[in-house]
Design a protein around this motif. Structure first.
Motif, PDB file in Angstrom:
ATOM      1  N   PRO A  29      35.846  46.306  34.592  1.00  0.00           N
ATOM      2  CA  PRO A  29      36.031  45.985  33.615  1.00  0.00           C
ATOM      3  C   PRO A  29      37.295  44.605  34.511  1.00  0.00           C
ATOM      4  O   PRO A  29      38.300  44.114  33.204  1.00  0.00           O
ATOM      5  CB  PRO A  29      37.165  46.826  32.627  1.00  0.00           C
ATOM      6  CG  PRO A  29      35.452  48.014  32.838  1.00  0.00           C
ATOM      7  CD  PRO A  29      35.541  47.989  34.339  1.00  0.00           C
ATOM      8  N   GLN A  30      37.851  44.984  35.605  1.00  0.00           N
ATOM      9  CA  GLN A  30      38.892  44.061  36.131  1.00  0.00           C
ATOM     10  C   GLN A  30      37.852  42.856  36.556  1.00  0.00           C
ATOM     11  O   GLN A  30      36.769  43.106  37.264  1.00  0.00           O
ATOM     12  CB  GLN A  30      39.154  45.000  37.183  1.00  0.00           C
ATOM     13  CG  GLN A  30      39.404  46.676  36.889  1.00  0.00           C
ATOM     14  CD  GLN A  30      41.035  46.422  36.246  1.00  0.00           C
ATOM     15  OE1 GLN A  30      41.874  45.680  36.743  1.00  0.00           O
ATOM     16  NE2 GLN A  30      41.580  47.634  35.602  1.00  0.00           N
ATOM     17  N   ALA A  31      39.120  41.684  36.524  1.00  0.00           N
ATOM     18  CA  ALA A  31      38.495  41.107  36.691  1.00  0.00           C
ATOM     19  C   ALA A  31      38.481  41.035  38.918  1.00  0.00           C
ATOM     20  O   ALA A  31      37.799  39.529  39.596  1.00  0.00           O
ATOM     21  CB  ALA A  31      39.395  39.355  36.050  1.00  0.00           C
ATOM     22  N   VAL A  32      39.885  41.078  38.974  1.00  0.00           N
ATOM     23  CA  VAL A  32      39.701  41.212  40.423  1.00  0.00           C
ATOM     24  C   VAL A  32      39.430  42.827  40.851  1.00  0.00           C
ATOM     25  O   VAL A  32      40.101  43.292  40.181  1.00  0.00           O
ATOM     26  CB  VAL A  32      41.360  40.812  41.020  1.00  0.00           C
ATOM     27  CG1 VAL A  32      41.720  40.328  42.048  1.00  0.00           C
ATOM     28  CG2 VAL A  32      41.404  39.097  40.523  1.00  0.00           C
ATOM     29  N   ILE A  33      39.398  42.766  41.294  1.00  0.00           N
ATOM     30  CA  ILE A  33      38.954  44.902  41.996  1.00  0.00           C
ATOM     31  C   ILE A  33      39.416  44.928  43.780  1.00  0.00           C
ATOM     32  O   ILE A  33      38.800  44.179  44.736  1.00  0.00           O
ATOM     33  CB  ILE A  33      37.425  44.542  42.050  1.00  0.00           C
ATOM     34  CG1 ILE A  33      36.799  44.639  40.638  1.00  0.00           C
ATOM     35  CG2 ILE A  33      36.558  46.412  42.785  1.00  0.00           C
ATOM     36  CD1 ILE A  33      35.161  44.530  40.443  1.00  0.00           C
ATOM     37  N   LYS A  34      40.079  45.210  44.407  1.00  0.00           N
ATOM     38  CA  LYS A  34      40.806  45.701  45.415  1.00  0.00           C
ATOM     39  C   LYS A  34      40.094  46.600  45.954  1.00  0.00           C
ATOM     40  O   LYS A  34      39.611  47.491  45.623  1.00  0.00           O
ATOM     41  CB  LYS A  34      42.492  45.748  44.099  1.00  0.00           C
ATOM     42  CG  LYS A  34      43.316  44.358  44.400  1.00  0.00           C
ATOM     43  CD  LYS A  34      44.452  44.721  44.396  1.00  0.00           C
ATOM     44  CE  LYS A  34      45.149  43.363  43.472  1.00  0.00           C
ATOM     45  NZ  LYS A  34      47.310  43.161  43.055  1.00  0.00           N
ATOM     46  N   GLU A  35      40.594  46.603  46.969  1.00  0.00           N
ATOM     47  CA  GLU A  35      40.365  48.231  47.621  1.00  0.00           C
ATOM     48  C   GLU A  35      41.027  48.819  47.844  1.00  0.00           C
ATOM     49  O   GLU A  35      42.500  49.650  47.858  1.00  0.00           O
ATOM     50  CB  GLU A  35      40.310  48.028  49.078  1.00  0.00           C
ATOM     51  CG  GLU A  35      38.701  46.443  49.798  1.00  0.00           C
ATOM     52  CD  GLU A  35      38.555  46.425  51.247  1.00  0.00           C
ATOM     53  OE1 GLU A  35      37.474  46.572  51.502  1.00  0.00           O
ATOM     54  OE2 GLU A  35      39.997  46.088  51.087  1.00  0.00           O
ATOM     55  N   GLN A  36      41.325  49.503  46.354  1.00  0.00           N
ATOM     56  CA  GLN A  36      42.465  50.813  45.953  1.00  0.00           C
ATOM     57  C   GLN A  36      41.400  51.569  44.770  1.00  0.00           C
ATOM     58  O   GLN A  36      40.545  51.024  44.363  1.00  0.00           O
ATOM     59  CB  GLN A  36      43.327  50.369  45.149  1.00  0.00           C
ATOM     60  CG  GLN A  36      43.277  48.753  43.965  1.00  0.00           C
ATOM     61  CD  GLN A  36      44.475  48.585  43.528  1.00  0.00           C
ATOM     62  OE1 GLN A  36      45.516  48.082  44.661  1.00  0.00           O
ATOM     63  NE2 GLN A  36      44.576  49.258  41.773  1.00  0.00           N
ATOM     64  N   PHE A  37      41.880  52.903  43.837  1.00  0.00           N
ATOM     65  CA  PHE A  37      41.823  53.644  43.147  1.00  0.00           C
ATOM     66  C   PHE A  37      42.724  52.899  42.175  1.00  0.00           C
ATOM     67  O   PHE A  37      43.887  52.218  41.895  1.00  0.00           O
ATOM     68  CB  PHE A  37      41.954  54.615  43.284  1.00  0.00           C
ATOM     69  CG  PHE A  37      41.283  55.856  44.709  1.00  0.00           C
ATOM     70  CD1 PHE A  37      40.153  55.974  44.699  1.00  0.00           C
ATOM     71  CD2 PHE A  37      41.961  56.145  45.751  1.00  0.00           C
ATOM     72  CE1 PHE A  37      39.436  56.818  45.527  1.00  0.00           C
ATOM     73  CE2 PHE A  37      41.477  56.708  46.356  1.00  0.00           C
ATOM     74  CZ  PHE A  37      40.337  56.531  46.095  1.00  0.00           C
TER      75      PHE A  37
END
Length: 538
Positions: free
Chosen positions: A181-189
């Protein structure tokens, strides 16, 4: 054991796999050498590649958790596993490699993985590394089972890992789409969609009536996650986050995993999930229309790149936990207080930033290669089309799939044979609906941790554990990929290639005449329809 790889130094001094070199030891190899590794999902696609690679770099033992399935015992399933072509080269170099694999009956759907007390004791006293690759990957799985396997199964494995006497590493293999559901997916929880413990308690308390109701309303319940697989992966990551405060944990998130690039054999895959199913369906002349944005980036990644990334990330996690830990600090009473361990690192194992490829190019490369190696058993020649418009898709689906299927099945009934094409297309359309979300969605994946890991590897480790997606030439890869699908999925030997090419030439001629007749009939129907409408008007 001496391992062989190929390398070449290019103009920017990056290593690629083209010049022969012998390597006996590297930092990553030394970390895994003589270790006891527990693997879940070892009979799956990624799992068997992990097993092969670990045995090749001389781990001492692999504890393989497996369960009976489809009438086969654990031993029978593992006999099939090690009879796979994946282990062909390993058998030549080390014929007794199976002796280093200990089979353990387990089932992630059961509490405590269905492990006996004796098995848990063995794991606790012997395992040093845990690689958790098992999950229920079916997008349409019932929520109850998906939570039992993916969420509770991982939690219970982590509980066992807490007790392991000499635990050095735990790697959890997730998916890049766990937080879709996130447009930008970072290397985080990320914040999970629900409390994972409460969801476990919910499904454990479900009766049949409640479960039936949940299955009917599951899409509304898990929204905005598109299916139970990614929903439960998001829940599981939060459990991993909690245990990361106690255990040496790493999370690897691969995107769309497809056939191997090089190791242990090029172009190997064992499933028709995701893109594999689409390409195979197109090549077999089954899929003729897809609801997809051709210009979209397809974040695909070869399976051996994922395996190498998992092993390299595991090594880095161990090193950071061992060397980068802050020095202990003194409490007020003079005793030493242990410092907190570094946080759990997440690795987005993706291609979109470093070596992007569009769906348009994928189809272009696949169809071009397919001309040289068509499958003999195909339903028809390749006639692939795409559209972004869902209404046009429904129209073309009727025109290109359902109407021909109806005519073929009618013919089969007339000659007293079992009609089967309509049933085939029901499955195809269900599959197409599932993957349309990912084919038409747009995501930006950050992958700094993955980039830094690649740079941290020594030159020899970059050869032994290649995970730099920049070095993949997609045109070359798709030549390997399509030939691999023909061999390993369609089960067609190279020997029948000339017959297949001849058959496809004949089908093209028939296809031309069918098109003429097909569109002539449609034109005739349109003419009489217009004439009838005209008569009604006047």
């Amino acid at each position: 054991m001496v391992l062989r790889a190929t390398v070449e130094t290019s103009h920017n001094n990056e290593l690629t796999m083209t010049e022969e070199r012998k390597i006996t030891t590297t930092p990553v190899m030394e970390f895994y050498r003589d270790k006891c590794v527990l693997i879940t999902g070892g009979t799956g696609f990624i799992g068997r590649l992990l097993i092969e690679k670990l045995l090749r770099i001389n781990v001492r033992q692999i504890i393989l958790l497996s369960r009976p399935k489809k009438g086969k015992t654990v031993q029978e399933r593992c006999d099939d596993l090690f009879g796979s072509v994946v282990f062909m080269n390993l058998k030549k170099d080390c014929p007794t490699f199976v002796e280093r694999v200990k089979l353990v009956d387990a089932d992630l759907q059961h509490p405590s993985l269905g492990l006996s007390e004796e098995s848990i004791e063995y794991i606790v006293n012997n395992a040093q590394i845990v690689l958790h690759a098992a999950s229920d990957v079916r997008f349409d799985q019932a929520l109850k089972k998906a939570i039992e396997v993916n969420v509770r199964g991982t939690r219970d494995l982590l509980r066992i890992a807490e007790k392991i006497v000499n635990l050095e590493l735990f790697v959890y293999i997730s998916t890049a789409y766990s937080n879709c559901p996130q447009a930008v997916i970072k290397e985080q929880f990320y914040t999970p969609p629900s409390d994972p413990e409460k969801m476990i308690q919910l499904v454990e308390a479900m009766d049949e009536r409640f479960e039936e109701h949940m299955n009917k309303t599951v899409n509304e319940f898990i929204h905005p996650w598109p299916n139970t697989y990614v929903y439960t992966k998001a829940l599981t990551e939060d459990i991993v986050r909690q245990y990361g405060e106690l255990l040496p944990l790493a999370v690897v998130r691969p995107s769309i995993v497809i056939a191997t690039n090089e190791e242990p054999i090029s172009g190997w895959t064992d499933n028709i999930y995701g893109l594999n199913g689409v390409i195979a369906g197109v090549a077999l002349g089954i899929i003729r229309i897809m609801h997809v944005d051709d210009k979209n980036k397809a974040d695909i990644i070869p399976a051996d790149i994922v395996v190498n990334a998992v092993l390299a990330a595991g090594w880095e996690t161990y090193v950071e936990r061992k060397l980068d830990r802050p020095l202990p600090v003194a409490k007020s009473n003079g005793e030493l207080k242990g410092a907190e361990k570094p946080r759990t690192k997440i690795y987005n194992c993706v291609t979109g930033n470093d070596n992007p490829i569009s769906y348009e190019k994928i189809y272009e490369y696949s169809i071009e290669v397919g001309k040289h190696c068509p499958p003999k058993k195909s339903l028809w020649i390749v006639c692939h089309n795409t559209t972004q418009n869902k209404y046009l898709y429904e129209f073309y689906k009727l025109l290109y799939h359902l109407l021909p299927a109806f005519l073929i099945d009618t013919y089969l009934r007339a000659i007293r044979r079992t009609p089967r094409i309509m049933d085939l297309y029901r499955k195809v359309h269900k599959f197409a609906t599932v993957i349309a979300y990912f084919a038409n969605g747009k995501w930006a994946f950050e992958n700094e941790n993955m980039k830094n890991l690649r740079e941290r590897l020594t030159p020899d480790d970059q050869i032994m554990f290649p995970c730099n997606i920049k070095k993949i030439e997609w045109t070359d890869y798709f030549w390997t990929y399509i030939h691999g699908l023909r061999k390993h999925i369609a089960n067609e030997p190279l020997e029948n290639l000339n017959e297949a090419i001849k058959r496809h030439k004949q089908m093209r001629i028939v296809h031309f005449f069918i098109l003429v007749a097909y569109y002539s009939l449609l034109a005739l129907l349109a003419f009489y329809l217009c004439k009838a409408v005209g008569m009604l008007v006047f």
